[in-house]
Design an enzyme around this catalytic site. Structure first.
Site, PDB file in Angstrom:
ATOM      1  N   LYS A  22       0.376  -0.908   0.322  1.00  0.00           N
ATOM      2  CA  LYS A  22       0.016   0.021  -0.357  1.00  0.00           C
ATOM      3  C   LYS A  22       0.914   1.660   0.569  1.00  0.00           C
ATOM      4  CE  LYS A  22      -1.415   1.073   4.290  1.00  0.00           C
ATOM      5  NZ  LYS A  22      -0.795   2.773   4.226  1.00  0.00           N
ATOM      6  N   ASN A  23       2.005   1.701   1.102  1.00  0.00           N
ATOM      7  CA  ASN A  23       2.161   2.352   0.952  1.00  0.00           C
ATOM      8  C   ASN A  23       3.572   2.522   0.253  1.00  0.00           C
ATOM      9  OD1 ASN A  23       1.482   3.243   3.457  1.00  0.00           O
ATOM     10  ND2 ASN A  23       3.556   2.735   4.657  1.00  0.00           N
ATOM     11  N   ARG A  92      -4.872  10.196   5.171  1.00  0.00           N
ATOM     12  CA  ARG A  92      -3.904  11.414   5.371  1.00  0.00           C
ATOM     13  C   ARG A  92      -2.682  11.602   4.021  1.00  0.00           C
ATOM     14  NH1 ARG A  92      -2.029  14.547   9.441  1.00  0.00           N
ATOM     15  NH2 ARG A  92      -0.184  13.583   8.008  1.00  0.00           N
ATOM     16  N   CYS A 116      -3.795  12.919  13.337  1.00  0.00           N
ATOM     17  CA  CYS A 116      -5.084  11.528  13.681  1.00  0.00           C
ATOM     18  C   CYS A 116      -4.589  10.790  14.656  1.00  0.00           C
ATOM     19  CB  CYS A 116      -4.224  10.483  12.044  1.00  0.00           C
ATOM     20  SG  CYS A 116      -2.304  10.416  12.749  1.00  0.00           S
ATOM     21  N   ARG A 121       0.708  14.380  13.633  1.00  0.00           N
ATOM     22  CA  ARG A 121       1.516  14.104  12.112  1.00  0.00           C
ATOM     23  C   ARG A 121       1.689  15.361  11.002  1.00  0.00           C
ATOM     24  NH1 ARG A 121      -0.299   8.604  10.496  1.00  0.00           N
ATOM     25  NH2 ARG A 121       1.024   8.109   8.920  1.00  0.00           N
ATOM     26  N   PRO A 122       2.194  16.312  11.984  1.00  0.00           N
ATOM     27  CA  PRO A 122       2.118  17.116  10.831  1.00  0.00           C
ATOM     28  C   PRO A 122       2.665  16.965   9.376  1.00  0.00           C
ATOM     29  CG  PRO A 122       3.977  17.525  12.643  1.00  0.00           C
ATOM     30  CD  PRO A 122       3.230  16.552  13.328  1.00  0.00           C
ATOM     31  N   ILE A 123       2.427  17.980   8.816  1.00  0.00           N
ATOM     32  CA  ILE A 123       3.375  18.233   7.195  1.00  0.00           C
ATOM     33  C   ILE A 123       4.144  19.869   7.025  1.00  0.00           C
ATOM     34  CG2 ILE A 123       0.733  17.211   6.077  1.00  0.00           C
ATOM     35  CD1 ILE A 123       0.958  19.608   4.802  1.00  0.00           C
ATOM     36  N   ASP A 124       4.998  20.847   8.833  1.00  0.00           N
ATOM     37  CA  ASP A 124       5.688  21.382   7.959  1.00  0.00           C
ATOM     38  C   ASP A 124       6.790  21.077   7.682  1.00  0.00           C
ATOM     39  OD1 ASP A 124       6.164  19.601  10.291  1.00  0.00           O
ATOM     40  OD2 ASP A 124       7.688  21.021  11.069  1.00  0.00           O
ATOM     41  N   LEU A 125       7.293  19.734   7.335  1.00  0.00           N
ATOM     42  CA  LEU A 125       8.711  19.923   6.236  1.00  0.00           C
ATOM     43  C   LEU A 125       8.369  19.675   5.368  1.00  0.00           C
ATOM     44  CD1 LEU A 125      10.756  16.892   8.983  1.00  0.00           C
ATOM     45  CD2 LEU A 125      10.519  19.378   9.167  1.00  0.00           C
ATOM     46  N   ASP A 307       5.908   0.452  11.814  1.00  0.00           N
ATOM     47  CA  ASP A 307       3.643  -0.327  11.521  1.00  0.00           C
ATOM     48  C   ASP A 307       4.316  -1.561  12.196  1.00  0.00           C
ATOM     49  OD1 ASP A 307       3.602   2.089  10.365  1.00  0.00           O
ATOM     50  OD2 ASP A 307       3.456   1.952   8.198  1.00  0.00           O
ATOM     51  N   LEU A 329       8.896   7.349  16.892  1.00  0.00           N
ATOM     52  CA  LEU A 329       8.248   7.674  15.521  1.00  0.00           C
ATOM     53  C   LEU A 329       7.087   8.425  16.100  1.00  0.00           C
ATOM     54  CD1 LEU A 329      10.357   5.618  14.024  1.00  0.00           C
ATOM     55  CD2 LEU A 329       9.061   6.815  11.829  1.00  0.00           C
ATOM     56  N   ARG A 399      -8.182  -0.157   5.632  1.00  0.00           N
ATOM     57  CA  ARG A 399      -7.411   0.555   4.852  1.00  0.00           C
ATOM     58  C   ARG A 399      -6.284  -0.051   3.713  1.00  0.00           C
ATOM     59  NH1 ARG A 399      -5.782   4.701   8.207  1.00  0.00           N
ATOM     60  NH2 ARG A 399      -3.790   4.768   6.675  1.00  0.00           N
TER      61      ARG A 399
HETATM   62  C1  UD1 Z   1       4.510   6.977   6.149  1.00  0.00           C
HETATM   63  C2  UD1 Z   1       4.171   5.665   6.536  1.00  0.00           C
HETATM   64  C3  UD1 Z   1       3.617   4.764   8.085  1.00  0.00           C
HETATM   65  C4  UD1 Z   1       4.515   5.137   8.797  1.00  0.00           C
HETATM   66  C5  UD1 Z   1       5.408   6.043   8.723  1.00  0.00           C
HETATM   67  C6  UD1 Z   1       7.039   5.981   9.515  1.00  0.00           C
HETATM   68  C7  UD1 Z   1       2.524   6.015   4.546  1.00  0.00           C
HETATM   69  C8  UD1 Z   1       1.601   6.051   3.603  1.00  0.00           C
HETATM   70  N1  UD1 Z   1       2.971   5.875   5.781  1.00  0.00           N
HETATM   71  O1  UD1 Z   1       4.081   8.096   6.798  1.00  0.00           O
HETATM   72  O2  UD1 Z   1       2.266   3.769   7.676  1.00  0.00           O
HETATM   73  O3  UD1 Z   1       3.890   4.348   9.843  1.00  0.00           O
HETATM   74  O4  UD1 Z   1       5.973   6.610   7.418  1.00  0.00           O
HETATM   75  O5  UD1 Z   1       7.488   5.159   8.835  1.00  0.00           O
HETATM   76  O6  UD1 Z   1       4.026   5.851   3.470  1.00  0.00           O
HETATM   77  N2  UD1 Z   1       7.630  14.551  10.763  1.00  0.00           N
HETATM   78  C9  UD1 Z   1       7.306  15.496  11.620  1.00  0.00           C
HETATM   79  N3  UD1 Z   1       6.795  17.340   9.988  1.00  0.00           N
HETATM   80  C10 UD1 Z   1       6.210  16.108   8.619  1.00  0.00           C
HETATM   81  C11 UD1 Z   1       6.893  15.348   8.359  1.00  0.00           C
HETATM   82  C12 UD1 Z   1       6.474  14.603   9.844  1.00  0.00           C
HETATM   83  O7  UD1 Z   1       7.398  16.231  11.858  1.00  0.00           O
HETATM   84  O8  UD1 Z   1       6.269  17.497   8.058  1.00  0.00           O
HETATM   85  C13 UD1 Z   1       7.226  13.150  12.122  1.00  0.00           C
HETATM   86  C14 UD1 Z   1       5.746  13.013  12.028  1.00  0.00           C
HETATM   87  O9  UD1 Z   1       5.423  13.112  13.313  1.00  0.00           O
HETATM   88  C15 UD1 Z   1       6.697  11.515  12.477  1.00  0.00           C
HETATM   89  C16 UD1 Z   1       8.032  11.908  11.578  1.00  0.00           C
HETATM   90  O10 UD1 Z   1       8.127  12.915  11.221  1.00  0.00           O
HETATM   91  O11 UD1 Z   1       7.154  11.683  13.844  1.00  0.00           O
HETATM   92  C17 UD1 Z   1       7.850  10.654  10.589  1.00  0.00           C
HETATM   93  O12 UD1 Z   1       6.659  10.547  10.158  1.00  0.00           O
HETATM   94  P1  UD1 Z   1       6.378  10.369   8.389  1.00  0.00           P
HETATM   95  O13 UD1 Z   1       7.667   9.958   7.890  1.00  0.00           O
HETATM   96  O14 UD1 Z   1       6.217  11.901   7.850  1.00  0.00           O
HETATM   97  O15 UD1 Z   1       5.512   9.624   8.552  1.00  0.00           O
HETATM   98  P2  UD1 Z   1       4.474   9.883   7.019  1.00  0.00           P
HETATM   99  O16 UD1 Z   1       5.075  10.128   5.768  1.00  0.00           O
HETATM  100  O17 UD1 Z   1       3.204   9.971   7.508  1.00  0.00           O
END
Ligand code: UD1
Length: 420
Positions: A22-23, A92, A116, A121-125, A307, A329, A399
């Site tokens: 899926k991922n 997400r 969630c 789970r921010p998207i700031d990065l 996961d 994480l 899902r």
């Molecule tokens: C992806 C996977 C999810 C898995 C996760 C970690 C998909 C669709 N999902 O989720 O199944 O559990 O990787 O292996 O591939 N973070 C920030 N700011 C950001 C982005 C991330 O602070 O902009 C933090 C997150 O809160 C978390 C860490 O970085 O603590 C890792 O998250 P991330 O690798 O981004 O997870 P996803 O890509 O959402």
């Protein structure tokens, strides 16, 4: 609403075919936005998250036809760049359209995904990196409004944290950008690697694939001639079935897997005493003579995957001694603990560390799924427990796990999908 009813305590046997990841499929589907031509993606898992992303593409004006585990996607007809709240809020990972839409159209509006169950789970990065590539970004009425009227330009992005979808978004944005983008501290997950390889084959030169530093040479707005894609096997589904074999004391074989993607998981199973044999595309697990306790710290690939944390917690309930699991994480990824206690589990929680005191005799219970992987941990506990378990709210499970009750049923588990 559906729920799963499990009669626990049965041995499993035989073999199970692992579905596509899926991922990996999600970013690959999003990458079709960058394609010059219609593309076909095979070995697609038939799960809800995939349907959600296809629905999102359809909503943007793309067309697709889904035939079992294969989809043909044509994004040439996209006439909207707005990823609407109603779809994004259900998944997400919809944020994966942000990079490709912005790089192809120079503007887009993507609903801001909320928090969630497993954390903020921010998207700031993602946003910071796109800004560095020249995007203007604002948040308006719950939407990320992104603009890059003269296109995105290559830049050096240094991620403060390793982010999987963040890396994927920036790789896709960089593929059509002007000039060279360097991503430092990039994610190395096999799903990121497959996306890079696919784009590489489509004419985007990418150096450092599989390492934590990627250099992407953009096409300067040219859409990509993309070839057909076959999704890699799902290492998390595979790990979950290995845990199903382990927790029921069974010998089972996984087919169509890539054992190298599971090294950290296989190592922990071996440390717990489970004999394992693997070749190029299969893994066989056998019962442990004695299940040893385990210490696990989740981290980015190639470390132990977050996961798989919940599933190993279920397995640790049967270990002869005290296991320790540290979640590094996500801040709130222990929602399954209170549900596991309903089976009789003795688990102490302190911050992001769980101490599991085994062995426990598990008794079937009514339990509630809280997120995707937590749900599979409850199914695993149900397989090992004496008596009947009902796992409610399995829409979380749907899902990400293809035909889980059919696959477990074929291995000999007593499991049925029921209606509330
Ligand atoms: C992806 C996977 C999810 C898995 C996760 C970690 C998909 C669709 N999902 O989720 O199944 O559990 O990787 O292996 O591939 N973070 C920030 N700011 C950001 C982005 C991330 O602070 O902009 C933090 C997150 O809160 C978390 C860490 O970085 O603590 C890792 O998250 P991330 O690798 O981004 O997870 P996803 O890509 O959402």
């Amino acid at each position: 609403m559906d729920y799963l009813q499990i009669e626990g305590g049965n041995r499993l046997s035989g073999s199970v075919r692992i579905s596509g990841a899926k991922n990996a499929a999600l970013p690959l589907i999003a990458s079709s936005i960058l394609a010059k031509n219609p593309i076909s993606i095979s070995n697609l898992p038939n799960v809800k998250d995939i349907q959600t992303l296809l629905r999102l593409l359809d909503n943007l004006g793309a067309s697709y036809s889904l035939d079992g585990n294969r989809v043909d996607i044509d994004t040439s007809t996209i006439d909207s760049t707005t990823a609407v709240y109603d779809i994004v809020r259900t998944m997400r990972a919809s944020i994966l359209v942000l990079g490709p839409l912005l790089s192809r159209f120079g503007h887009c509006e993507v609903s801001l995904p909320g928090g969630c169950a497993i954390g903020q789970r921010p998207i700031d990065l993602h946003l910071k990196a796109l800004k560095q590539m020249g995007a203007q970004i604002s948040i308006r009425s719950g939407y990320v409004v992104a603009q890059a009227p003269s296109g995105l330009k290559g830049s050096t992005i240094i991620f403060d944290k390793v982010t999987v979808t963040g890396t994927e978004n920036i790789v896709m944005a960089a593929a059509l950008a002007r000039g060279k983008t360097t991503i430092v501290n990039a994610a190395k997950e096999p799903e990121v690697v497959q996306l890079c390889e696919v784009l590489n084959r489509s004419g985007v030169q990418i150096e450092g694939i599989g390492s934590d530093e990627l250099v992407i040479h953009g096409s300067d707005g040219e859409l990509l001639p993309m070839e057909d894609i076959e999704v890699i096997p799902d290492r998390i589904e595979a790990g979950t079935y290995l845990c199903a074999g382990a927790i029921t004391g069974s010998k089972i074989t996984l087919r169509e897997v890539i054992p190298q993607h599971l090294e950290a998981v296989l190592l922990k199973l071996m440390q717990m005493g489970f004999p394992l044999q693997s070749d190029d595309s299969s893994i066989t697990i056998e019962p442990a003579k004695r299940i040893e306790p385990v210490e696990i710290v989740t981290s980015e690939y190639p470390g132990f995957p977050t996961d798989m944390q919940a599933q190993f917690m279920s397995l640790a309930l049967l270990a002869e001694g005290t296991s320790i699991i540290e979640e590094r994480l996500f801040e709130n990824r222990f929602m399954h603990v209170s549900e596991l206690r309903r089976f009789g589990a003795d688990i102490q929680l302190k911050g992001n560390i769980a101490t599991i005191i085994g062995p426990t005799k598990l008794f079937g219970a009514d339990v509630m799924a809280t997120d995707l992987r937590a749900s599979s941990a409850l199914v695993l506990a149900g397989l090992a427990a004496q008596g009947t378990t009902n796992v409610h709210r399995i829409y979380h499970l749907d899902r990400g796990y293809e035909k889980i009750e059919e696959k477990l049923g074929a291995l000999g588990a007593k499991i049925k999908r029921m209606r509330e």
